[in-house]
Motif scaffolding. Structure first.
Motif, PDB file in Angstrom:
ATOM      1  N   PHE A 243     -52.815  38.128   1.358  1.00 46.97           N
ATOM      2  CA  PHE A 243     -53.984  37.814   0.526  1.00 46.97           C
ATOM      3  C   PHE A 243     -54.037  38.747  -0.681  1.00 46.97           C
ATOM      4  O   PHE A 243     -54.261  38.308  -1.813  1.00 46.97           O
ATOM      5  CB  PHE A 243     -55.266  37.942   1.350  1.00 46.97           C
ATOM      6  CG  PHE A 243     -56.501  37.515   0.614  1.00 46.97           C
ATOM      7  CD1 PHE A 243     -56.929  36.196   0.673  1.00 46.97           C
ATOM      8  CD2 PHE A 243     -57.219  38.408  -0.159  1.00 46.97           C
ATOM      9  CE1 PHE A 243     -58.070  35.784  -0.023  1.00 46.97           C
ATOM     10  CE2 PHE A 243     -58.352  38.020  -0.851  1.00 46.97           C
ATOM     11  CZ  PHE A 243     -58.774  36.697  -0.780  1.00 46.97           C
ATOM     12  N   THR A 244     -53.822  40.046  -0.423  1.00 48.18           N
ATOM     13  CA  THR A 244     -53.823  41.028  -1.514  1.00 48.18           C
ATOM     14  C   THR A 244     -52.738  40.707  -2.526  1.00 48.18           C
ATOM     15  O   THR A 244     -52.953  40.783  -3.747  1.00 48.18           O
ATOM     16  CB  THR A 244     -53.613  42.440  -0.949  1.00 48.18           C
ATOM     17  OG1 THR A 244     -54.683  42.765  -0.061  1.00 48.18           O
ATOM     18  CG2 THR A 244     -53.559  43.475  -2.060  1.00 48.18           C
ATOM     19  N   LEU A 245     -51.566  40.334  -2.035  1.00 47.83           N
ATOM     20  CA  LEU A 245     -50.458  39.988  -2.922  1.00 47.83           C
ATOM     21  C   LEU A 245     -50.839  38.831  -3.837  1.00 47.83           C
ATOM     22  O   LEU A 245     -50.696  38.908  -5.066  1.00 47.83           O
ATOM     23  CB  LEU A 245     -49.228  39.627  -2.089  1.00 47.83           C
ATOM     24  CG  LEU A 245     -48.027  39.100  -2.868  1.00 47.83           C
ATOM     25  CD1 LEU A 245     -47.335  40.249  -3.596  1.00 47.83           C
ATOM     26  CD2 LEU A 245     -47.041  38.398  -1.948  1.00 47.83           C
ATOM     27  N   CYS A 246     -51.310  37.731  -3.249  1.00 42.61           N
ATOM     28  CA  CYS A 246     -51.635  36.547  -4.041  1.00 42.61           C
ATOM     29  C   CYS A 246     -52.844  36.783  -4.953  1.00 42.61           C
ATOM     30  O   CYS A 246     -52.917  36.233  -6.056  1.00 42.61           O
ATOM     31  CB  CYS A 246     -51.901  35.359  -3.116  1.00 42.61           C
ATOM     32  SG  CYS A 246     -50.424  34.745  -2.274  1.00 42.61           S
TER      33      CYS A 246
ATOM     34  N   CYS B 279     -51.472  39.479  -7.897  1.00 40.76           N
ATOM     35  CA  CYS B 279     -50.342  39.073  -8.749  1.00 40.76           C
ATOM     36  C   CYS B 279     -50.698  37.771  -9.463  1.00 40.76           C
ATOM     37  O   CYS B 279     -50.376  36.662  -9.002  1.00 40.76           O
ATOM     38  CB  CYS B 279     -49.075  38.913  -7.915  1.00 40.76           C
ATOM     39  SG  CYS B 279     -48.544  40.451  -7.120  1.00 40.76           S
ATOM     40  N   VAL B 280     -51.331  37.891 -10.598  1.00 39.75           N
ATOM     41  CA  VAL B 280     -51.906  36.728 -11.280  1.00 39.75           C
ATOM     42  C   VAL B 280     -50.837  35.819 -11.884  1.00 39.75           C
ATOM     43  O   VAL B 280     -51.128  34.671 -12.230  1.00 39.75           O
ATOM     44  CB  VAL B 280     -52.882  37.192 -12.381  1.00 39.75           C
ATOM     45  CG1 VAL B 280     -54.073  37.910 -11.765  1.00 39.75           C
ATOM     46  CG2 VAL B 280     -52.182  38.093 -13.400  1.00 39.75           C
ATOM     47  N   SER B 281     -49.591  36.301 -12.012  1.00 37.67           N
ATOM     48  CA  SER B 281     -48.514  35.485 -12.590  1.00 37.67           C
ATOM     49  C   SER B 281     -47.631  34.855 -11.522  1.00 37.67           C
ATOM     50  O   SER B 281     -46.638  34.195 -11.845  1.00 37.67           O
ATOM     51  CB  SER B 281     -47.644  36.355 -13.516  1.00 37.67           C
ATOM     52  OG  SER B 281     -48.394  36.886 -14.585  1.00 37.67           O
ATOM     53  N   LEU B 282     -47.977  35.023 -10.254  1.00 38.58           N
ATOM     54  CA  LEU B 282     -47.134  34.559  -9.153  1.00 38.58           C
ATOM     55  C   LEU B 282     -46.941  33.043  -9.193  1.00 38.58           C
ATOM     56  O   LEU B 282     -47.899  32.286  -9.264  1.00 38.58           O
ATOM     57  CB  LEU B 282     -47.756  34.970  -7.814  1.00 38.58           C
ATOM     58  CG  LEU B 282     -46.846  34.874  -6.584  1.00 38.58           C
ATOM     59  CD1 LEU B 282     -45.694  35.854  -6.688  1.00 38.58           C
ATOM     60  CD2 LEU B 282     -47.642  35.128  -5.308  1.00 38.58           C
ATOM     61  N   GLU B 283     -45.656  32.614  -9.144  1.00 41.96           N
ATOM     62  CA  GLU B 283     -45.320  31.198  -9.151  1.00 41.96           C
ATOM     63  C   GLU B 283     -44.501  30.770  -7.945  1.00 41.96           C
ATOM     64  O   GLU B 283     -44.469  29.575  -7.625  1.00 41.96           O
ATOM     65  CB  GLU B 283     -44.540  30.842 -10.422  1.00 41.96           C
ATOM     66  CG  GLU B 283     -45.347  30.983 -11.704  1.00 41.96           C
ATOM     67  CD  GLU B 283     -44.551  30.567 -12.919  1.00 41.96           C
ATOM     68  OE1 GLU B 283     -43.325  30.327 -12.771  1.00 41.96           O
ATOM     69  OE2 GLU B 283     -45.137  30.459 -14.009  1.00 41.96           O
ATOM     70  N   ALA B 284     -43.828  31.727  -7.274  1.00 43.08           N
ATOM     71  CA  ALA B 284     -42.965  31.385  -6.146  1.00 43.08           C
ATOM     72  C   ALA B 284     -43.175  32.399  -5.025  1.00 43.08           C
ATOM     73  O   ALA B 284     -43.158  33.612  -5.250  1.00 43.08           O
ATOM     74  CB  ALA B 284     -41.498  31.372  -6.568  1.00 43.08           C
ATOM     75  N   LEU B 285     -43.347  31.886  -3.796  1.00 49.60           N
ATOM     76  CA  LEU B 285     -43.602  32.737  -2.640  1.00 49.60           C
ATOM     77  C   LEU B 285     -42.758  32.251  -1.465  1.00 49.60           C
ATOM     78  O   LEU B 285     -42.742  31.057  -1.146  1.00 49.60           O
ATOM     79  CB  LEU B 285     -45.089  32.693  -2.276  1.00 49.60           C
ATOM     80  CG  LEU B 285     -45.526  33.493  -1.043  1.00 49.60           C
ATOM     81  CD1 LEU B 285     -45.296  34.982  -1.265  1.00 49.60           C
ATOM     82  CD2 LEU B 285     -46.994  33.216  -0.730  1.00 49.60           C
ATOM     83  N   VAL B 286     -42.056  33.184  -0.816  1.00 43.30           N
ATOM     84  CA  VAL B 286     -41.228  32.870   0.349  1.00 43.30           C
ATOM     85  C   VAL B 286     -41.710  33.715   1.522  1.00 43.30           C
ATOM     86  O   VAL B 286     -41.734  34.948   1.429  1.00 43.30           O
ATOM     87  CB  VAL B 286     -39.735  33.158   0.078  1.00 43.30           C
ATOM     88  CG1 VAL B 286     -38.884  32.739   1.273  1.00 43.30           C
ATOM     89  CG2 VAL B 286     -39.264  32.438  -1.182  1.00 43.30           C
TER      90      VAL B 286
ATOM     91  N   ALA C  29     -54.505  32.723   1.327  1.00 40.26           N
ATOM     92  CA  ALA C  29     -53.781  33.493   0.309  1.00 40.26           C
ATOM     93  C   ALA C  29     -53.295  32.598  -0.823  1.00 40.26           C
ATOM     94  O   ALA C  29     -53.508  32.896  -2.010  1.00 40.26           O
ATOM     95  CB  ALA C  29     -52.609  34.229   0.950  1.00 40.26           C
ATOM     96  N   ILE C  30     -52.650  31.468  -0.491  1.00 39.31           N
ATOM     97  CA  ILE C  30     -52.056  30.653  -1.559  1.00 39.31           C
ATOM     98  C   ILE C  30     -53.133  29.944  -2.379  1.00 39.31           C
ATOM     99  O   ILE C  30     -52.883  29.545  -3.527  1.00 39.31           O
ATOM    100  CB  ILE C  30     -51.025  29.647  -1.004  1.00 39.31           C
ATOM    101  CG1 ILE C  30     -51.683  28.653  -0.050  1.00 39.31           C
ATOM    102  CG2 ILE C  30     -49.887  30.370  -0.338  1.00 39.31           C
ATOM    103  CD1 ILE C  30     -50.703  27.621   0.489  1.00 39.31           C
ATOM    104  N   ARG C  31     -54.332  29.790  -1.806  1.00 37.39           N
ATOM    105  CA  ARG C  31     -55.414  29.234  -2.611  1.00 37.39           C
ATOM    106  C   ARG C  31     -55.830  30.173  -3.746  1.00 37.39           C
ATOM    107  O   ARG C  31     -56.459  29.748  -4.716  1.00 37.39           O
ATOM    108  CB  ARG C  31     -56.620  28.928  -1.726  1.00 37.39           C
ATOM    109  CG  ARG C  31     -56.465  27.670  -0.874  1.00 37.39           C
ATOM    110  CD  ARG C  31     -57.810  27.230  -0.306  1.00 37.39           C
ATOM    111  NE  ARG C  31     -57.670  26.026   0.496  1.00 37.39           N
ATOM    112  CZ  ARG C  31     -57.550  26.021   1.824  1.00 37.39           C
ATOM    113  NH1 ARG C  31     -57.557  27.174   2.482  1.00 37.39           N
ATOM    114  NH2 ARG C  31     -57.447  24.881   2.487  1.00 37.39           N
ATOM    115  N   GLN C  32     -55.467  31.454  -3.604  1.00 36.06           N
ATOM    116  CA  GLN C  32     -55.750  32.404  -4.680  1.00 36.06           C
ATOM    117  C   GLN C  32     -54.867  32.163  -5.901  1.00 36.06           C
ATOM    118  O   GLN C  32     -55.179  32.627  -6.987  1.00 36.06           O
ATOM    119  CB  GLN C  32     -55.524  33.839  -4.174  1.00 36.06           C
ATOM    120  CG  GLN C  32     -56.372  34.237  -2.978  1.00 36.06           C
ATOM    121  CD  GLN C  32     -57.840  34.201  -3.316  1.00 36.06           C
ATOM    122  OE1 GLN C  32     -58.285  34.796  -4.292  1.00 36.06           O
ATOM    123  NE2 GLN C  32     -58.613  33.480  -2.494  1.00 36.06           N
TER     124      GLN C  32
END
Length: 515
Positions: free
Chosen positions: A190-193, A196-203, A218-221
Motif C-alpha cells: 500500500f505504501t509503495l503504490c 510512487c505516483v509515477s508507478l505504471e508496472a507492478l509484479v 494498493a493498486i486502487r491507489q
C-alpha cells in the motif's frame, strides 16, 4: 546540362548507416564490417549498447569500455568471482554518458562501497536489477534517486526491507518487482503504490504474505497502472474489481492462479484495453470464461495459455477466430493440441510471428497441404518435445512458412531427416535451428546439405549420427555458420571435427567447437 553529384553528396547520412547496421541479420558480422573503414568502425561501436561481464571478460574490460562509449546497460553474471566492489569502481572511471541500467542479480555480496563509487559517476541511473541478492534499500535510494525501474524480487534470507525508505527516496519509480518477498505485509505494498505516483508496472508473483484485499486496496491507489503481474492462489472478486478499475491496463499476468469463468467474464465486462494476457498453468476456468474474455479483448497481441487442462483442437480453432491481431502465442504442455491447432492459428491469426507449442501432439493429425494457407509473418516456431513429428510434418510447415527465421525441434527429431533439409531449402531467411536428436529413431539417416544457405548462423545437431563427410559438406554449404553444437555425436572423428572447424574458421574467422 546535368551536373554529376559530388562524392560527399551521394554518401548516405550517418543515421542511415547506423540503421542499416542495427538491422544486420547477424551481429557477429559487425566485427568484419568494422574492419572496412574508420567510419564503419565508428558506427559499429555506437550500436553496441549492452555489455555482459564475466570472469573471462574482465581482462578485456578497459578496452571494451573505451571502445563502446554508448553502452546503455551493463550486467554482471551471477558466476562472476572477482571483487564486485572493485569492478563497479573501475566502471565508474570511464566515460559512459548513456549508461542507464545495471544488473547485479544473484551476487552473494551486495557491493555497497562499489555502488557508492558507481553512483557518483552515474547518479541518473534509471534501472537497477538485483533479484536474489540482499539489497540495501536505503543505500539504493540514496545513490540512485532517479530510478524508474527496480527489481528486488526473491531476496536472500535475512533482508531487512525498508520499504518506506525506498518509496520516499525514489519518487520517479515506474516499475517495481516485489516477487517472492514473503515477509512483507499489506501495508508495504500500500505504501509503495501510494507514494510512487509515477508507478505504471507492478509484479508481485509468489508474495504470499500479501492478502488479496491488501493487493486490491494498493493498486486502487494507482489507477494509471498499465502492467500488472499477480500470481495468486485464488483470484477473488475483490481482485477482479480492482483490476477493472485500472482503465489503462494493457498487460495482465495471472499465471499459476485459480480463476473462475465468472471472474473472467467480469474482467471482460470491464472493457480493459488488454494487449498481453498470461493465464499459464491457471486452474478453475474453462472455454466459456476464456472465450468471453477474448471476445471483448479483440486487440490482444500476446497470449499465454500454457498447461491449460481443458484446451483441445476444437477450443483453439474457435479461439483463433477471435485473435486477428495476435502476434505471439504460447501453448506449451497441452497434450490434446495437434496440427489442427497449429494451422488454425497460422490461418486465422495472419499477424502471428511466434508460436510456442512444445510438449503437445503436433504431428499426430496429418493435414493435406492444399488445404493450408501460407503465412508469411511467422518467423519463430518452437516445437520441441513433440514425438509425433516426422519428415512429412516438417516439410509441410516449411512449405507454408516461407519466412521462418528460427525453428526449434529439440528432443523431438527422432523421426526427422529430410524434413530438416527441406526447411533449409524452402525457408530462404532461416537463421537458427535446434535439431537435437535428429534421425535418432531411423535405421538410415543422412544430413546432407548440398546447396548454399547464406543466412544460416546457428545449428544444434547434438545426439545425432552425423558423419565426417556430412560435417564437411555442411561447413561448405552453410558458410556463414557461427555456432555449431555437436554434443554426443559419436561418429565424428577428431580429423572430421578438425577439418570442419578449419573450414569454418577460414571462411569467417569464428570459433568452431565439437563439445
Amino acid at each position: 546540362m546535368a551536373v554529376a553529384p559530388s562524392s560527399s553528396s551521394s554518401e548516405l547520412p550517418d543515421e542511415c548507416w547506423e540503421s542499416i547496421f542495427k538491422h544486420t541479420n547477424n551481429p557477429h558480422d559487425h566485427e568484419s564490417l568494422s574492419l572496412v573503414s574508420k567510419q564503419f568502425l565508428s558506427f559499429i561501436n555506437r550500436i553496441h549498447t549492452h555489455l555482459i561481464i564475466s570472469d573471462g571478460v574482465l581482462p578485456l574490460l578497459p578496452a571494451l569500455l573505451r571502445r563502446f562509449t554508448t553502452l546503455t546497460s551493463i550486467k554482471v553474471t551471477h558466476y562472476f568471482t572477482g571483487d564486485i566492489d572493485a569492478l563497479l569502481s573501475q566502471i565508474a572511471s570511464f566515460n559512459l554518458p548513456s549508461l542507464h541500467s545495471l544488473d547485479i542479480s544473484k551476487l552473494r555480496t551486495f557491493p555497497s562501497h562499489g555502488l557508492r563509487q558507481f553512483s557518483q559517476k552515474f547518479p541518473t541511473l534509471k534501472s537497477f536489477i538485483c533479484y536474489s541478492t540482499r539489497p540495501d534499500l536505503v543505500l539504493i535510494a540514496e545513490c540512485f534517486p532517479n530510478l524508474e525501474e527496480i527489481d528486488m524480487s526473491y531476496p536472500l534470507p535475512g533482508l531487512v526491507f525498508e520499504i518506506k525508505a525506498l518509496t520516499s527516496g525514489l519518487k520517479k519509480l515506474r516499475k517495481v518487482d516485489l516477487s517472492g518477498t514473503y515477509f512483507l505485509e499489506d501495508s508495504s505494498i500500500f505504501t509503495l503504490c501510494h507514494n510512487c505516483v509515477s508507478l505504471e508496472a507492478l509484479v508481485v508473483h509468489d508474495a504470499s504474505s500479501f492478502s488479496n484485499i491488501g493487493i486490491a486496496n494498493a493498486i486502487r491507489q494507482r489507477p494509471q497502472l498499465r502492467s500488472l503481474a499477480v500470481r495468486r492462489g485464488n483470484v477473488t472478486s475483490e481482485l477482479i474489481d480492482a483490476f477493472v478499475s485500472l482503465k489503462d491496463l494493457t498487460c495482465l499476468d495471472l499465471s499459476e492462479s485459480h480463476i473462475s469463468d465468472e471472474a473472467l467474464c467480469a474482467l471482460a465486462e470491464g472493457g480493459l484495453p488488454l494487449r498481453e494476457l498470461c493465464l499459464d498453468n491457471c486452474k478453475g476456468y474453462g472455454f466459456d470464461g476464456i472465450s468471453c474474455l477474448l471476445r471483448k479483448c479483440n486487440n490482444l497481441q500476446c497470449l499465454g495459455l500454457q498447461g491449460t487442462e481443458f484446451l483441445n483442437d476444437e477450443c483453439v480453432i474457435d479461439l483463433s477466430l477471435l485473435l486477428g491481431n495476435l502476434n505471439v502465442v504460447k501453448l506449451n504442455r497441452n497434450d490434446n493440441l495437434t496440427d489442427l491447432s497449429l494451422f488454425a492459428i497460422m490461418c486465422n491469426c495472419p499477424l502471428i510471428t511466434k508460436i510456442w507449442m512444445e510438449r503437445t501432439s503436433v504431428g499426430k493429425h496429418k493435414l493435406e497441404e492444399n488445404c493450408l494457407v501460407v503465412n508469411s509473418h511467422l518467423k519463430f516456431l518452437y516445437l520441441a518435445w513433440n514425438s509425433w513429428l516426422d519428415d512429412g510434418s516438417i516439410t509441410m510447415l516449411a512449405s507454408v512458412c516461407p519466412n521462418l527465421e528460427m525453428i526449434d525441434l529439440g528432443e523431438s527429431c527422432g523421426r526427422i531427416s529430410k524434413g530438416a533439409i527441406d526447411v533449409l531449402w524452402r525457408c530462404c531467411k532461416i537463421q537458427r535451428m535446434d535439431l537435437y536428436g535428429i534421425g535418432r529413431d531411423l535405421s538410415q539417416f543422412q544430413f546432407r546439405v548440398n546447396f548454399e544457405v547464406p543466412t544460416f548462423f546457428v545449428l544444434n545437431l547434438s545426439s545425432c549420427s552425423i558423419s565426417d563427410e556430412e560435417l564437411s559438406l555442411l561447413s561448405k554449404s552453410c558458410y556463414n555458420l557461427k555456432e555449431l553444437t555437436l554434443d554426443f555425436c559419436g561418429e565424428i572423428t577428431a580429423n572430421g571435427g578438425k577439418a570442419g572447424g578449419e573450414k569454418l574458421q577460414a571462411t569467417k574467422n569464428d570459433k568452431f567447437a565439437v563439445l
